[in-house]
Design an enzyme around this catalytic site. Structure first.
Site, PDB file in Angstrom:
ATOM      1  N   CYS A 390       1.365   3.668  -4.701  1.00 28.16           N
ATOM      2  CA  CYS A 390       1.068   4.818  -3.822  1.00 28.16           C
ATOM      3  C   CYS A 390       1.652   6.110  -3.736  1.00 28.16           C
ATOM      4  CB  CYS A 390       0.808   4.320  -2.536  1.00 28.16           C
ATOM      5  SG  CYS A 390       1.739   3.112  -1.962  1.00 28.16           S
ATOM      6  N   ARG A 419       7.572  -6.622  -8.375  1.00 29.64           N
ATOM      7  CA  ARG A 419       8.201  -7.260  -7.321  1.00 29.64           C
ATOM      8  C   ARG A 419       9.081  -8.437  -7.461  1.00 29.64           C
ATOM      9  NH1 ARG A 419       2.843  -6.550  -3.425  1.00 29.64           N
ATOM     10  NH2 ARG A 419       2.681  -3.966  -4.121  1.00 29.64           N
ATOM     11  N   GLN A 437      -2.444  -3.950 -10.400  1.00 26.17           N
ATOM     12  CA  GLN A 437      -3.403  -3.657  -9.521  1.00 26.17           C
ATOM     13  C   GLN A 437      -4.807  -2.962  -9.962  1.00 26.17           C
ATOM     14  OE1 GLN A 437      -0.819  -1.827  -6.678  1.00 26.17           O
ATOM     15  NE2 GLN A 437      -0.830  -3.819  -5.311  1.00 26.17           N
ATOM     16  N   ASP A 439      -5.905  -0.536  -8.485  1.00 27.46           N
ATOM     17  CA  ASP A 439      -5.517   0.324  -7.456  1.00 27.46           C
ATOM     18  C   ASP A 439      -6.396   1.589  -7.059  1.00 27.46           C
ATOM     19  OD1 ASP A 439      -3.805   0.701  -4.976  1.00 27.46           O
ATOM     20  OD2 ASP A 439      -2.066   0.879  -5.952  1.00 27.46           O
ATOM     21  N   HIS A 441      -6.072   5.184  -4.137  1.00 28.96           N
ATOM     22  CA  HIS A 441      -5.720   6.114  -3.120  1.00 28.96           C
ATOM     23  C   HIS A 441      -6.809   6.979  -2.748  1.00 28.96           C
ATOM     24  CE1 HIS A 441      -2.135   3.606  -4.288  1.00 28.96           C
ATOM     25  NE2 HIS A 441      -2.113   3.242  -3.062  1.00 28.96           N
ATOM     26  N   LYS A 524      -4.951  -3.468   7.788  1.00 31.46           N
ATOM     27  CA  LYS A 524      -5.542  -3.716   6.579  1.00 31.46           C
ATOM     28  C   LYS A 524      -6.625  -4.652   6.797  1.00 31.46           C
ATOM     29  CE  LYS A 524      -2.253  -7.018   4.637  1.00 31.46           C
ATOM     30  NZ  LYS A 524      -1.491  -7.442   3.499  1.00 31.46           N
ATOM     31  N   HIS A 570      -5.494   2.711   0.971  1.00 31.12           N
ATOM     32  CA  HIS A 570      -5.095   2.089  -0.094  1.00 31.12           C
ATOM     33  C   HIS A 570      -6.216   0.978  -0.245  1.00 31.12           C
ATOM     34  CE1 HIS A 570      -0.644   3.088   0.531  1.00 31.12           C
ATOM     35  NE2 HIS A 570      -1.202   3.565   1.813  1.00 31.12           N
TER      36      HIS A 570
END
Length: 699
Positions: A390, A419, A437, A439, A441, A524, A570
RNA sequence: GCCGGCAUAGCUCAGCUGGUAGAGCAGCUGAUUCGUAAUCAGCAGGUCCGCGGUUCGAGUCCGCGUGCCGGCUCCA
């Protein structure tokens, strides 16, 4: 003498003398019913059969045909197991022993670890206690008395439970022979009601007392039980069957991925076959993103600490990140000062705390580590392997001014993040330390939040639908009102949570609201699926975020020519490519639909003279975009077929003299067997159609 | 991270109470040219996870480390 009016499930009434028990009622109906009685349901509440009835009531005798029976049976098995453990290992202290979805467990505290071979001994002793047919009896008492009893017996955990759970009302204990347990009940009336061969002790595991890692770790014995030996056998067979589709096993057999100790635990190496599947999935999702107006971006794998200080990820989530990469210049200065590693990290953290203070103030959040003060010249910066995408996407958004006419802005990236998961958490592809991901945004106005969240959810639905993933649950993760880990104002949280709830309602599938499951920056909606051994994994997620836009001071110009704050969403429909593919391997048991199969078609020449024909057909198929190979080894056809079947190739095309003469192929499907001879070109078109439509069927 | 278990050939595994390793499959070579789930023969392949220790001698026993498995805790 007073009488009791008892109403049976069929509506008929009977009269019994006062003091009659459910067992008396059952006997009045038939001795067999009395013998089969597990418990009784009196006015809708489960009770032991040997207790006097409380008065006039509706009564239902619970036998093994009832829905409640299995739970009672398992719970009595749990007591039986604890009873056996106490007889074999008197020094063991008993903690808790509830039933769970597919069985039960019991926690013990004992200096020596239980060994796997102990399980068989315990099972044996359980059968012995069954043969004694010891009565199991409920006894109610004030909590103090129960506590004293357990203290006298040297059972501190039970004494603690009596204290905690009893306070306001009398508690109950269950006795079977010398064994006493603190329990709500009900239970079977005697140990002889449990049938040998209907339970099985499965494994020993560690578990913290009351689930708190600050407490002592106890030993948990997992077990299962069913009402019949047949059902137990079936369940054990299902467990064996499930192991065969474990993605770690299939991943190795089908050469889909590799984890190498030298590269690092939790780091996935995508081998060619697995990489093909991933690429097809990425192509699929990219197509959907184009349809929905997303823009694709690329960002680097690292970012300055400053960035994550602003976002709040550092140092707050320091323990779950790879350690910071300190800039070489800073490192040199620190080394010159003979600065220790610990001191170096101190400086990095102090610097981040100072910056975080100003940002946190803006976000209306308590400041972390604000007490530390350090001279400016000692402040260090460095880089972090990105734990999230992000901040990078935010910087793309904020790199230029935006008008309300631009919104929503949807930035997508297959972004790889790192991570530091605890070593005990790593698991195949489903829990890893580096993952990509799918991903994106979305930056939008407050008015657009609902529609955008719904758009994200529909994307997840399309993807799950295409892949035939139907067995999932949806969780709306809300903040835990008692926790301070969240950032942002209550007002914004309320708005975001309402937006999630609203969107979830429009989804058309059941969902649960779970406080405490929100991200630290916002609520979420998660799509959760189970792996082969029943563990749940979060895949797709959609998160509403009012906070990062504040922390990064994001703005857009509104129709009123004033500056406004955008809202961020997200979302990642797969979650991560690693976890998603891991789950897909298990979902398809390694037999991927045609469009995903690493090898889609294998040509099998009968004899050497058919090889060149097969090569020609293969070239045609390849030119059409299919993934094809030719097995030209001088092996018998049966052998080649067996191998292709084991490698789960969707289509095997056999070619001998007949096919060469006819310009055809003999089609054998992985599922469906011999489909007969088809013209080669015609079958190619069939396959192309299936790939284009991403159909699931292999026939 | 915590508790427990496990680690032998590319894979799946055998190797009793300590006496310096074995099978099947895969691989390679040769023969076989074969019609819908295993053709035959030969060959090759191992620092027994790593490092220490005990012992005349360690795959086997002990300690430490690493990795994996199950569970707990965690999962931005």
């Amino acid at each position: 003498m007073a009488e009791l009016n008892v109403t049976l499930p069929d509506g008929s009434r009977r009269v019994f003398p006062e003091g009659a028990t459910a067992l008396d009622v059952a006997r009045g109906i038939s001795p067999r019913l009395a013998d089969a009685a597990f418990a009784a349901k009196i006015d809708g509440r489960l009770r032991d059969v040997y207790l006097p009835l409380p008065g006039d009531c509706h009564i239902e005798i619970v036998t093994n045909r009832c829905a409640d029976a299995l739970d009672i049976y398992r719970h009595s098995c749990a007591h039986l197991m604890a009873n056996a453990v106490k007889e074999l290992f008197p020094e063991a202290k008993i903690a808790i022993g509830p039933t769970i979805e597919n069985g039960f467990y019991y926690d013990f505290d004992r200096p020596e670890p239980f060994q796997p071979e102990d399980l068989a001994k315990i099972e044996e002793r359980m059968e012995e206690i069954i043969s004694r047919d010891t009565p199991i009896r409920r006894e109610e008492m004030p909590w103090e008395k129960a506590r004293d009893l357990f203290e006298k017996e040297g059972e501190p955990y039970k004494a603690e439970l009596a204290f905690e759970r009893g306070q306001n009302e009398p508690v109950s204990i269950y006795r079977q022979g010398q064994f006493n347990d603190f329990c709500r009940g009900p239970h079977l009336p005697s140990t002889g009601k449990i049938k040998p061969g209907t339970f099985k002790l499965l494994s020993v595991a560690g578990a913290y007392w009351k689930g708190d890692e600050h407490n002592k770790m106890l030993q948990r014995i997992y077990a299962t039980a069913f009402l019949s030996a047949k059902e137990l056998e079936e369940h054990l067979a299902r467990l064996e069957e499930a192991k065969l589709r474990d993605h770690r096993k299939l991943g190795k057999e089908l050469k889909l991925f590799h984890i190498d100790e030298d590269v690092g635990p939790g780091l996935i190496l995508w081998t060619p076959a697995g990489a093909t599947i991933r690429q097809e999935l990425q192509n699929f999702i990219s197509e959907e993103l184009r349809k929905q107006g997303y823009a694709q971006v690329f960002t680097p794998h690292i970012g300055k600490l400053t960035l994550y200080k602003t976002s709040g990820h550092f140092p707050y989530y320091k323990d779950s990140q790879f350690p910071a990469i300190v800039a070489p210049e800073s490192l040199a200065v620190a080394l010159e000062e003979n600065c220790s590693c610990a001191e170096l990290m101190n400086r990095v953290e102090a610097a981040s705390a100072r910056l975080a203070a100003s940002v946190n103030e803006r976000a209306g959040r308590e400041v972390i580590g604000a007490g530390q003060v350090m001279p400016d010249d000692q402040l260090l910066d460095g880089f972090l392997l990105k734990p999230m995408n992000c901040p990078h996407h935010i910087k793309i958004f904020s790199s230029q001014p935006h008008s309300y006419r631009d919104l929503p802005v949807r930035l997508a990236e297959f972004g790889t993040v790192y991570r530091w998961e605890q070593s005990g958490e790593l698991n195949g592809m489903t829990r890893v330390r580096g993952f990509t991901q799918d991903d994106a945004h979305l930056f939008c106005t407050e008015d657009q939040v609902g529609a955008e969240v719904r758009g994200c959810l529909s994307l997840v639905k399309i993807i799950f639908g295409t892949l035939g993933l139907a067995d999932y649950r949806v969780r709306v993760g809300l903040r835990d009102p008692d926790s301070k880990k969240y950032t942002g104002t209550a007002d914004n949280w309320d708005k975001a949570e309402e937006a999630c709830r609203d969107a979830a309602r429009t989804l058309g599938v059941p969902f649960t609201e779970e406080p405490g499951e929100a991200a630290f920056y916002g609520p979420k909606i998660d799509f959760i699926i189970r792996d082969v051994i029943g563990r749940e994994w979060q895949l797709g997620t959609v998160q509403v975020d009012y906070n990062l836009p504040i922390r990064f001071d994001l703005t857009y110009t509104g129709a009123d020519n004033a500056m406004h704050r955008p809202v961020m969403i997200h979302r990642a429909p797969f979650g991560s490519m690693e976890r998603f593919v891991g789950i897909l391997i298990e979902h398809f048991k390694g037999a991927f639909p045609l469009w995903l199969a690493p090898e889609q078609v294998r040509l099998l020449p009968i004899a050497d003279r058919h090889v060149s024909y097969c090569n020609t057909v293969a070239e045609n198929y390849r030119a059409a975009g299919l993934r094809v190979s030719v097995d030209s080894r001088p092996e018998k056809t049966g052998y080649k077929i067996r191998e292709a079947q084991l490698q789960k190739v969707p289509y095997m095309l056999v070619a001998g003299d007949r096919e060469v003469d006819a310009g055809a192929v003999s089609v054998r499907a992985l599922k469906g067997g011999d489909l007969g001879v088809r013209p080669s070109g015609e079958f190619l078109e069939t396959l192309r159609g299936r790939v284009a439509k991403r159909t699931l069927e292999l026939e």
